[in-house]
Design a protein around this motif. Structure first.
Motif, PDB file in Angstrom:
ATOM      1  N   MET A  51       0.842  -1.190   0.000  1.00 30.70           N
ATOM      2  CA  MET A  51       0.000   0.000   0.000  1.00 30.70           C
ATOM      3  C   MET A  51       0.879   1.243   0.000  1.00 30.70           C
ATOM      4  SD  MET A  51      -2.620   1.290   2.999  1.00 30.70           S
ATOM      5  CE  MET A  51      -3.639  -0.158   2.834  1.00 30.70           C
ATOM      6  N   LEU A  52       0.443   2.244  -0.764  1.00 30.46           N
ATOM      7  CA  LEU A  52       1.158   3.518  -0.776  1.00 30.46           C
ATOM      8  C   LEU A  52       0.154   4.630  -0.498  1.00 30.46           C
ATOM      9  CD1 LEU A  52       3.827   5.062  -1.321  1.00 30.46           C
ATOM     10  CD2 LEU A  52       3.060   5.296  -3.696  1.00 30.46           C
ATOM     11  N   ILE A  53       0.379   5.356   0.598  1.00 28.78           N
ATOM     12  CA  ILE A  53      -0.492   6.475   0.962  1.00 28.78           C
ATOM     13  C   ILE A  53       0.262   7.748   0.602  1.00 28.78           C
ATOM     14  CG2 ILE A  53      -1.665   7.621   2.883  1.00 28.78           C
ATOM     15  CD1 ILE A  53      -1.610   4.803   4.294  1.00 28.78           C
ATOM     16  N   THR A  54      -0.296   8.539  -0.314  1.00 27.67           N
ATOM     17  CA  THR A  54       0.463   9.682  -0.818  1.00 27.67           C
ATOM     18  C   THR A  54      -0.109  11.021  -0.367  1.00 27.67           C
ATOM     19  OG1 THR A  54      -0.842   9.657  -2.854  1.00 27.67           O
ATOM     20  CG2 THR A  54       1.258   8.478  -2.893  1.00 27.67           C
ATOM     21  N   GLY A  55       0.780  11.951  -0.102  1.00 24.90           N
ATOM     22  CA  GLY A  55       0.393  13.336   0.137  1.00 24.90           C
ATOM     23  C   GLY A  55      -0.309  13.600   1.450  1.00 24.90           C
ATOM     24  N   ALA A  56      -0.074  12.737   2.458  1.00 27.29           N
ATOM     25  CA  ALA A  56      -0.744  12.915   3.749  1.00 27.29           C
ATOM     26  C   ALA A  56       0.037  13.872   4.635  1.00 27.29           C
ATOM     27  CB  ALA A  56      -0.881  11.568   4.452  1.00 27.29           C
ATOM     28  N   GLU A  57      -0.676  14.686   5.395  1.00 30.13           N
ATOM     29  CA  GLU A  57      -0.015  15.534   6.386  1.00 30.13           C
ATOM     30  C   GLU A  57       0.145  14.741   7.675  1.00 30.13           C
ATOM     31  OE1 GLU A  57      -1.554  19.492   6.743  1.00 30.13           O
ATOM     32  OE2 GLU A  57      -0.460  19.874   8.611  1.00 30.13           O
ATOM     33  N   LEU A  58       1.355  14.703   8.221  1.00 32.57           N
ATOM     34  CA  LEU A  58       1.603  14.021   9.490  1.00 32.57           C
ATOM     35  C   LEU A  58       1.345  15.000  10.638  1.00 32.57           C
ATOM     36  CD1 LEU A  58       4.902  12.116   8.514  1.00 32.57           C
ATOM     37  CD2 LEU A  58       2.507  11.449   8.124  1.00 32.57           C
ATOM     38  N   ALA A  59       1.337  14.488  11.859  1.00 31.69           N
ATOM     39  CA  ALA A  59       1.012  15.350  13.007  1.00 31.69           C
ATOM     40  C   ALA A  59       2.017  16.491  13.168  1.00 31.69           C
ATOM     41  CB  ALA A  59       0.947  14.511  14.284  1.00 31.69           C
ATOM     42  N   GLU A  79       9.183  11.556   0.228  1.00 34.22           N
ATOM     43  CA  GLU A  79       8.463  12.377  -0.733  1.00 34.22           C
ATOM     44  C   GLU A  79       8.668  11.793  -2.129  1.00 34.22           C
ATOM     45  OE1 GLU A  79       8.710  16.907   0.488  1.00 34.22           O
ATOM     46  OE2 GLU A  79      10.575  15.882   1.011  1.00 34.22           O
ATOM     47  N   GLY A  80       7.688  11.980  -2.994  1.00 33.13           N
ATOM     48  CA  GLY A  80       7.835  11.597  -4.394  1.00 33.13           C
ATOM     49  C   GLY A  80       7.861  10.105  -4.647  1.00 33.13           C
ATOM     50  N   LEU A  81       7.226   9.307  -3.784  1.00 38.63           N
ATOM     51  CA  LEU A  81       7.178   7.862  -4.019  1.00 38.63           C
ATOM     52  C   LEU A  81       6.108   7.560  -5.072  1.00 38.63           C
ATOM     53  CD1 LEU A  81       7.385   6.506  -0.338  1.00 38.63           C
ATOM     54  CD2 LEU A  81       9.250   6.796  -1.979  1.00 38.63           C
ATOM     55  N   ASP A  82       6.424   6.657  -6.004  1.00 39.82           N
ATOM     56  CA  ASP A  82       5.467   6.258  -7.038  1.00 39.82           C
ATOM     57  C   ASP A  82       4.969   4.853  -6.752  1.00 39.82           C
ATOM     58  OD1 ASP A  82       5.613   8.589  -8.627  1.00 39.82           O
ATOM     59  OD2 ASP A  82       7.594   7.934  -9.343  1.00 39.82           O
ATOM     60  N   PRO A  83       3.670   4.611  -7.031  1.00 34.21           N
ATOM     61  CA  PRO A  83       3.151   3.256  -6.810  1.00 34.21           C
ATOM     62  C   PRO A  83       3.818   2.249  -7.740  1.00 34.21           C
ATOM     63  CG  PRO A  83       1.484   4.672  -7.830  1.00 34.21           C
ATOM     64  CD  PRO A  83       2.641   5.540  -7.507  1.00 34.21           C
ATOM     65  N   VAL A  84       3.986   1.055  -7.229  1.00 29.57           N
ATOM     66  CA  VAL A  84       4.516  -0.021  -8.066  1.00 29.57           C
ATOM     67  C   VAL A  84       3.347  -0.935  -8.447  1.00 29.57           C
ATOM     68  CG1 VAL A  84       6.811   0.067  -7.021  1.00 29.57           C
ATOM     69  CG2 VAL A  84       5.095  -1.459  -6.058  1.00 29.57           C
ATOM     70  N   ALA A  85       3.570  -1.787  -9.435  1.00 34.65           N
ATOM     71  CA  ALA A  85       2.499  -2.632  -9.956  1.00 34.65           C
ATOM     72  C   ALA A  85       1.877  -3.474  -8.839  1.00 34.65           C
ATOM     73  CB  ALA A  85       3.043  -3.543 -11.061  1.00 34.65           C
ATOM     74  N   GLY A  86       0.557  -3.492  -8.796  1.00 32.82           N
ATOM     75  CA  GLY A  86      -0.151  -4.326  -7.832  1.00 32.82           C
ATOM     76  C   GLY A  86      -0.302  -3.701  -6.458  1.00 32.82           C
ATOM     77  N   GLU A  87       0.242  -2.510  -6.292  1.00 33.75           N
ATOM     78  CA  GLU A  87       0.187  -1.869  -4.980  1.00 33.75           C
ATOM     79  C   GLU A  87      -1.050  -0.971  -4.895  1.00 33.75           C
ATOM     80  OE1 GLU A  87       3.676   0.189  -2.376  1.00 33.75           O
ATOM     81  OE2 GLU A  87       3.278   1.167  -4.283  1.00 33.75           O
ATOM     82  N   ARG A  88      -1.797  -1.046  -3.789  1.00 32.60           N
ATOM     83  CA  ARG A  88      -2.932  -0.142  -3.633  1.00 32.60           C
ATOM     84  C   ARG A  88      -2.415   1.265  -3.318  1.00 32.60           C
ATOM     85  NH1 ARG A  88      -8.034   0.143   0.707  1.00 32.60           N
ATOM     86  NH2 ARG A  88      -8.646   2.228   0.000  1.00 32.60           N
ATOM     87  N   ALA A  89      -2.915   2.250  -4.063  1.00 35.64           N
ATOM     88  CA  ALA A  89      -2.515   3.639  -3.815  1.00 35.64           C
ATOM     89  C   ALA A  89      -3.680   4.400  -3.201  1.00 35.64           C
ATOM     90  CB  ALA A  89      -2.081   4.290  -5.125  1.00 35.64           C
ATOM     91  N   VAL A  90      -3.411   5.116  -2.121  1.00 35.88           N
ATOM     92  CA  VAL A  90      -4.429   5.932  -1.457  1.00 35.88           C
ATOM     93  C   VAL A  90      -4.002   7.394  -1.567  1.00 35.88           C
ATOM     94  CG1 VAL A  90      -5.550   6.455   0.750  1.00 35.88           C
ATOM     95  CG2 VAL A  90      -4.971   4.078   0.186  1.00 35.88           C
ATOM     96  N   ASP A  91      -4.809   8.186  -2.255  1.00 31.92           N
ATOM     97  CA  ASP A  91      -4.524   9.618  -2.377  1.00 31.92           C
ATOM     98  C   ASP A  91      -5.021  10.308  -1.102  1.00 31.92           C
ATOM     99  OD1 ASP A  91      -4.338  12.277  -2.882  1.00 31.92           O
ATOM    100  OD2 ASP A  91      -5.467  12.237  -4.782  1.00 31.92           O
TER     101      ASP A  91
END
Ligand SMILES: [Zn+2]
Length: 438
Positions: free
Chosen positions: A1-9, A28-40
């Motif tokens: 799973m890749l969660i992108t662009g989240a603000e941390l505490a 920063e700037g991580l790209d999803p790889v094949a088969g990985e769930r991406a959460v914007d």
């Protein structure tokens, strides 16, 4: 799973990669790889899952109130990814056999990770109990199955010594029953839910009774070199005594947000131990949470059915549910500017992990367990009992606003998800594990 662009505490905006249950990267700037769930996750906050070190999931013996399944679903839907169950079930968790029976129920049914506290009664069995993956000795003054207080001082000191020898923390329910005001319960208390009924419990279980017991527990802990943690501290006096010592303390959401002024509405539903305090004491407790003297917020989630609570004061059992509404209420206080988000993160995740030695939990860092909660601080909703997941079917916070999770992840698996637009919910598998087992 890749969660992108989240603000941390801490305000950083990051991408978080999860692999095999663990946080593999915070970057920063991580790209999803094949088969990985991406959460914007843009525009939302990613927080560590809460560790609620004080719940009563009622099994074995009280499954009409709550089960490991219903309680842990309620936890997951409230952003709690680890719970610690207290020992006053039936039978009480006071020996190896009782521990094993509870452990097998939790292992089969829990949606979140869990720890199990052992209890101390006249017939507890330290040998078999400490032979199990015990989380702590729990609610030491309240550990027998009847809920009566008052194991005697000798037994308390024995328990502290046994725990100190094995470096197991001791969670103490600190109220001294000899300082209760029996006169408050005498005479006509009126019907169910009247002001007289509702307030009498607070008058009966005095603030002095808590302060005295906290002092005594701290002194006994120091004497025996045991790690003492004071459960559900409900008074500024109790918190201040802990702050001046080596002990730690927790406060509950109900003592942070409700006072004796709320008892008219709550009636016997507002009966719990320790009881609700004056508005002045409540605001003093909240200030100490804000300013850093409170180590942990934990719920004392203690569900009873509506029929059980709707009885005369002396018959209605003590306790309110809370595991699903803790994080939402605290995050609502962030939204309204009363608490910082870092403070909330610390009291529900960072501090419980460090106080109780959960090295893999409570933080969003490479190598930690991927216990995560995604929330939208701009999107609170009204708390309604009908939308909560506890079996008990009611909440003392009906009608309050809360910021609930959109996504709850336990060791990398999506355990709870709610579509913010449609409100559709789904749960993963009951794959919770005992945090003390390797
Ligand atoms: Zn409790």
């Amino acid at each position: 799973m890749l969660i992108t662009g989240a603000e941390l505490a801490d305000g950083r905006v990051r991408d978080v990669r999860v692999r095999e249950g663990t946080i593999a990267a915070v970057d920063e700037g991580l790209d999803p790889v094949a088969g990985e769930r991406a959460v914007d996750a843009r525009g939302r906050h990613l927080l560590p899952g809460a560790i609620d070190v004080h719940v009563h999931f009622r099994e074995p013996g009280g499954s009409h109130k709550e089960t490991w399944g219903t309680g842990s679903r309620s936890a997951a839907a409230g952003g709690v990814t680890t719970v610690v169950d207290q020992p006053n079930t039936s039978p009480p968790t006071v020996d190896g056999a009782a521990f094993d029976a509870k452990e097998s129920m939790a292992a089969a049914a829990s949606y979140v990770d869990y720890g199990i506290n052992g209890g101390v009664t006249a017939d507890w069995d330290p040998e078999t109990l400490f032979g199990r993956p015990l989380f702590a000795l729990g609610e030491v003054f309240l550990a027998d199955s009847t809920g009566d207080m008052g194991i005697d001082v000798d037994l308390f000191e024995t328990a502290l010594a046994e725990a100190a020898e094995r470096d197991v923390p001791v969670t103490v329910h600190a109220e001294d029953a000899t300082l209760f005001d029996d006169a408050a319960l005498a005479g006509d208390l009126g019907g169910i839910g009247t002001a007289a009924t509702a307030d009498a419990w607070s008058a009966y279980r005095t603030a002095e009774a808590e302060a005295a017991a906290v002092e005594r527990a701290i002194a006994a802990g120091a004497e025996s070199a045991a790690r003492v943690h004071i459960a559900h501290t409900s008074t500024p006096e109790g918190i201040d005594a802990v702050a001046d010592s080596d002990a730690t303390c927790e406060v509950t959401p109900h003592h942070l947000f409700l006072s004796r002024e709320n008892t008219q509405r709550l009636g016997t539903f507002g009966r719990m131990n320790p009881p609700l305090r004056s508005e002045e004491r409540r605001s003093g407790v909240f200030e100490r949470l804000r300013d850093g003297d409170v180590d942990i917020v934990a719920t004392d989630h203690a569900p009873h059915t509506v029929a059980e609570k709707r009885q005369p004061l002396t018959d209605a059992p003590s306790g309110v549910p809370g595991v699903e509404t803790m994080y939402p209420l605290l995050l609502e206080s962030v939204r309204t500017g009363e608490l910082s988000i870092e403070r909330v993160r610390d009291v529900v995740a960072t501090n419980p992990a460090s106080v109780f030695g959960l090295d893999r939990k409570g933080r969003i860092e490479e190598g930690a367990d991927a216990d995560l909660v995604l929330v939208d601080l701009t999107n609170p909703r009204e708390i309604e009992a009908g939308a909560l997941h506890s079996r008990c079917g009611w909440t003392p916070f009906e009608g309050w606003q809360g910021v609930f999770p959109e996504l709850t992840v336990v060791r990398g698996e999506v355990t709870y998800e709610r579509d913010p637009v449609t409100g559709a919910e789904s749960f993963g598998e009951p794959a919770g594990k005992n945090v003390r087992s390797s």
